[in-house]
Design an enzyme around this catalytic site. Structure first.
Site, short mmCIF file in Angstrom:
data_model
loop_
_atom_site.label_atom_id
_atom_site.label_comp_id
_atom_site.label_asym_id
_atom_site.label_seq_id
_atom_site.Cartn_x
_atom_site.Cartn_y
_atom_site.Cartn_z
N HIS A 16 0.89 -1.23 0.15
CA HIS A 16 0.10 -0.03 -0.02
C HIS A 16 0.85 1.35 -0.01
O HIS A 16 1.61 1.27 0.99
CB HIS A 16 -0.71 -0.12 1.23
CG HIS A 16 -1.93 1.00 1.25
ND1 HIS A 16 -1.78 2.13 2.14
CD2 HIS A 16 -2.96 1.19 0.63
CE1 HIS A 16 -2.82 2.81 1.90
NE2 HIS A 16 -3.66 2.33 1.07
N GLU A 43 0.22 -0.77 -4.74
CA GLU A 43 -0.98 0.13 -4.89
C GLU A 43 -0.47 1.57 -4.74
O GLU A 43 0.70 1.97 -4.05
CB GLU A 43 -1.95 0.00 -3.52
CG GLU A 43 -2.98 0.89 -3.56
CD GLU A 43 -2.94 2.15 -2.93
OE1 GLU A 43 -3.92 2.98 -3.16
OE2 GLU A 43 -2.02 2.53 -2.27
N ASP A 45 -1.67 6.27 -5.44
CA ASP A 45 -2.67 7.09 -5.75
C ASP A 45 -2.19 8.05 -6.77
O ASP A 45 -1.23 8.69 -6.81
CB ASP A 45 -2.99 7.93 -4.38
CG ASP A 45 -3.03 6.98 -3.22
OD1 ASP A 45 -4.30 6.38 -3.18
OD2 ASP A 45 -2.18 6.91 -2.48
N HIS A 58 -1.25 10.87 -2.06
CA HIS A 58 -2.39 10.48 -1.45
C HIS A 58 -3.60 11.70 -1.32
O HIS A 58 -4.43 11.67 -1.68
CB HIS A 58 -2.41 9.47 -0.50
CG HIS A 58 -3.59 8.98 0.28
ND1 HIS A 58 -3.90 9.75 1.12
CD2 HIS A 58 -4.57 8.05 -0.07
CE1 HIS A 58 -5.41 9.38 1.68
NE2 HIS A 58 -5.55 8.11 0.90
N GLU A 119 -5.47 4.07 -7.69
CA GLU A 119 -6.45 4.71 -6.98
C GLU A 119 -6.54 5.97 -7.50
O GLU A 119 -5.72 7.09 -7.32
CB GLU A 119 -6.46 4.88 -5.47
CG GLU A 119 -7.67 5.52 -4.64
CD GLU A 119 -7.74 5.26 -3.36
OE1 GLU A 119 -8.70 5.94 -2.63
OE2 GLU A 119 -7.01 4.28 -2.77
#
Length: 157
Positions: A16, A43, A45, A58, A119
């Site tokens: 993450h 993962e 952003d 993020h 994301e």
């Protein structure tokens, strides 16, 4: 190749924001370290800059993870590249930069089994260009031949 086969003997491990427990989140060293320890998925952003560049951060604002302040979307890429995105995690990380989506894709392109969880942080409610941004991300993913190895997390509705 099926990248998504899971069972009790093959549990996916996702990093993450990269290996964010040890490195500043969403930075190239965090992603490199996660790849080196053999995670199955990265993962990250994706946000957009004032001048339309796709960057990996993020938060809506720079304040928590850089020495800058204010909204990411009000900064150009050149301005963001001047921010220190590492010192908040420790002096040894001073000078790290906010990576671009292309820099990230260049890093992962030679890892044939890594999967991605992207994301998209620009939502139609707040950014009328959110669908265009999604299309741009998907186009880049396709150009790097990751279409069958990506999950897109984003808005609903």
């Amino acid at each position: 190749m099926n990248y998504w086969t899971q069972n009790k003997n093959n549990i996916f491990v996702a990093a993450h924001r990269g290996w964010c427990a040890k490195y500043p989140e969403n930075t190239m060293p965090a992603f490199r370290a996660a790849l080196e320890i053999g995670v199955d998925q990265l993962e990250t952003d994706v946000r957009i800059t004032k001048d339309g560049e796709l960057v990996l951060i993020h938060d809506t604002k720079l304040d928590r993870t850089t020495n800058g302040t204010g909204p990411v979307c009000e900064q150009t890429l050149a301005q963001l590249k001047q921010q220190d995105a590492g010192s908040w995690k420790g002096e040894q990380f001073a000078g790290l930069q906010i990576p671009t989506f292309i820099e990230f894709m260049e890093l992962v392109k030679d890892h044939p089994t890594i999967t991605l969880d992207l994301e998209l942080k620009e939502y139609p409610k707040n950014n009328p260009d959110a669908y265009e941004i999604c299309d741009r991300v998907l186009k880049i993913v396709d150009e790097y031949n990751f279409t069958d190895r990506v999950v897109i997390n984003t808005w609903s509705g």
